[in-house]
Write an enzyme that holds these catalytic residues in place. Structure first.
Site, PDB file in Angstrom:
ATOM      1  CG  HIS A 154       0.083   6.049 -17.926  1.00 30.13           C
ATOM      2  ND1 HIS A 154       0.178   5.198 -16.854  1.00 30.13           N
ATOM      3  CD2 HIS A 154      -0.296   7.250 -17.428  1.00 30.13           C
ATOM      4  CE1 HIS A 154      -0.148   5.863 -15.751  1.00 30.13           C
ATOM      5  NE2 HIS A 154      -0.434   7.112 -16.075  1.00 30.13           N
ATOM      6  CB  ALA A 195      -5.740  -9.795 -17.532  1.00 33.90           C
TER       7      ALA A 195
END
Lengths: 297, 297
Positions: A82, A171
């Protein structure tokens, strides 16, 4: 009347059960918030949580989860099918009861600012919170993925709405935004012809001339069948039955029948009640007055 | 999870607005109880209230309303088209959330005892609370109406379950019982032929060989149309779509089409969601898990 919002954060971790358990425990521990559902997909290496409850508590829970995910997930090590750009990839806020979309937009901006200020993760506002038309669609924000972020953010078109100019080293970046409820609605066809499913997906989705509030793609299933996999992004403007009946008559062109359908995850009852009203030809049905449970929410 | 029951008391007054206002004010004043709906029919000379909320509070409200009705309504003066036997004619208790039908049966018996003891109105238990099969059906209990009560109650078959042996001189007798939710579902046909509506009503109703949980009668509407007027008394066993599709194919025998339908008053969302699941061919839909609002009731 209890005010309720829903929040469906997506995390870029679908394999490490220790990390997932930490996030599940955290999501389950916050007063005023219910973790209604969560699922992890190993091949996508991604997990989706559904939180709901008091708006302020849900926004706090979203921040806490984003913070914890940024500690546990390193996108430099991440592989999966994904597309993704952040440890917490996207945080949508959805009005459920006695809350307007504008209030959710305001909450999304406060949440985005806090994520940028306290966690040093740049944030893009998307959907109803987007600051320009080119930022509404998550796929456009995500194009280039984590690996392309450092370069993408140097383009003035892609200056983050909060934080930056560089992505967080592990992140990445996160998208935060208010949107209406979305229904994952898949229709299975009695054929293995992917070309048929693709033609039907093109016929029903807004981006190729179909229904404005329908996103659709064709998928091959393990059972030798194909599926039209959809996100219904506004079930009032584009009701489920209308898309379903369109798939039926488009499929008939190839002598293909609808085998079954599925609703994945949660669905507001009104979407199904509206479809029942169509098929049962119920005149003047008043959802909020006549549906018993609406008086107790 | 908040426990909820519904109560739909029927009063033998549909004309005197002062009496109705007194009952409405009373029903609206009880903590823990919501008056969701009320309607009065002048020709029937009858009114129907829909209360819901905390079980104990709803039962208290039902008693208070029954007491007030017995003070205000004198059946010796009552005329109207609808069969009736009491000032408060019938008090059904319906489980809605986190309450079993057996608990409603127990509550109905406590309520019946209180009405008999404190108001001196004899009570018959009916439906799920009935003490014999011959007392399940309200129409059987009501046969002979108020005027025939004094004689009917001397028959050992019709000794009241609580109170008696004589009817209350002005308030008659009352039926109290637990039952499942009932949906008033009417289907309008594109014809003025009452014989067609009658034949279809016979085909779909349980008492003449149709669906077990469907009661049906034929009605002529003002607009020169006819209607199959139904009470769906168990929408799980006999779903709305099945009766609707049967009416469609029965009507086709006479070249008659369904024009529209209507749901009168309140309806549990599950009845319509089940029908949507049928028409949209949704496989394995889990109502309690997947319907968003079910998590907040």
């Amino acid at each position: 009347m209890t005010r309720i919002i829903e929040c469906v954060p997506n995390f870029s971790e679908g394999r490490d059960l220790t990390t997932l358990q930490t996030l599940v425990d955290l999501a389950s521990s916050i007063a005023g918030v219910a973790l209604l559902d969560w699922s992890a997909d190993e091949s996508h290496n991604r997990s989706v949580f559904t939180l709901a409850g008091d708006p302020e508590a849900v926004v706090t829970a979203a921040f806490d989860l984003c913070q914890q995910a940024s500690r546990l997930i390193d996108l430099n090590q991440h592989q999966g099918e994904h597309p993704r750009m952040g440890a917490t990839d996207v945080i949508p806020l959805i009005p459920v009861r006695d809350v307007s979309i504008d209030e959710c937009v305001a909450m999304s901006k406060a949440l985005a600012k806090r994520i940028a200020d306290e966690l040093e993760i740049p944030v893009f506002l998307y959907e109803s919170s987007a600051t320009s038309p080119g930022r509404r669609n998550l796929a456009d924000i995500r194009r280039g993925q984590f690996e392309g972020l450092a370069e993408k953010l140097t383009d003035a078109t892609w200056t983050p709405d909060y934080g930056g100019p560089k992505p967080h080293p592990t992140a990445g970046v996160t998208a935060v935004g208010a949107r209406g409820p979305l229904i994952a609605f898949n229709v299975n066809l009695d054929t293995d012809r992917l070309d048929v499913a693709k033609a039907i997906a093109r016929a029903v989705r807004g981006s190729s001339g179909g229904f404005a509030a329908c996103k659709a793609m064709a998928v091959t299933l393990d059972q030798g069948l194909v599926q039209v996999s959809m996100n219904m992004v506004d079930y009032v403007k584009t009701p489920l039955y209308r898309v379903f009946e369109t798939i039926r008559f488009e499929a008939a062109r190839w002598g293909v029948r609808i085998l079954s359908s599925e609703v994945v995850g949660l669905c507001p009852s009104q979407a199904l009640v509206d479809s029942a009203s169509y098929y049962l030809q119920i005149a003047d049905f008043d959802f909020h007055r006549q549906v018993l449970e609406q008086h107790f929410i």
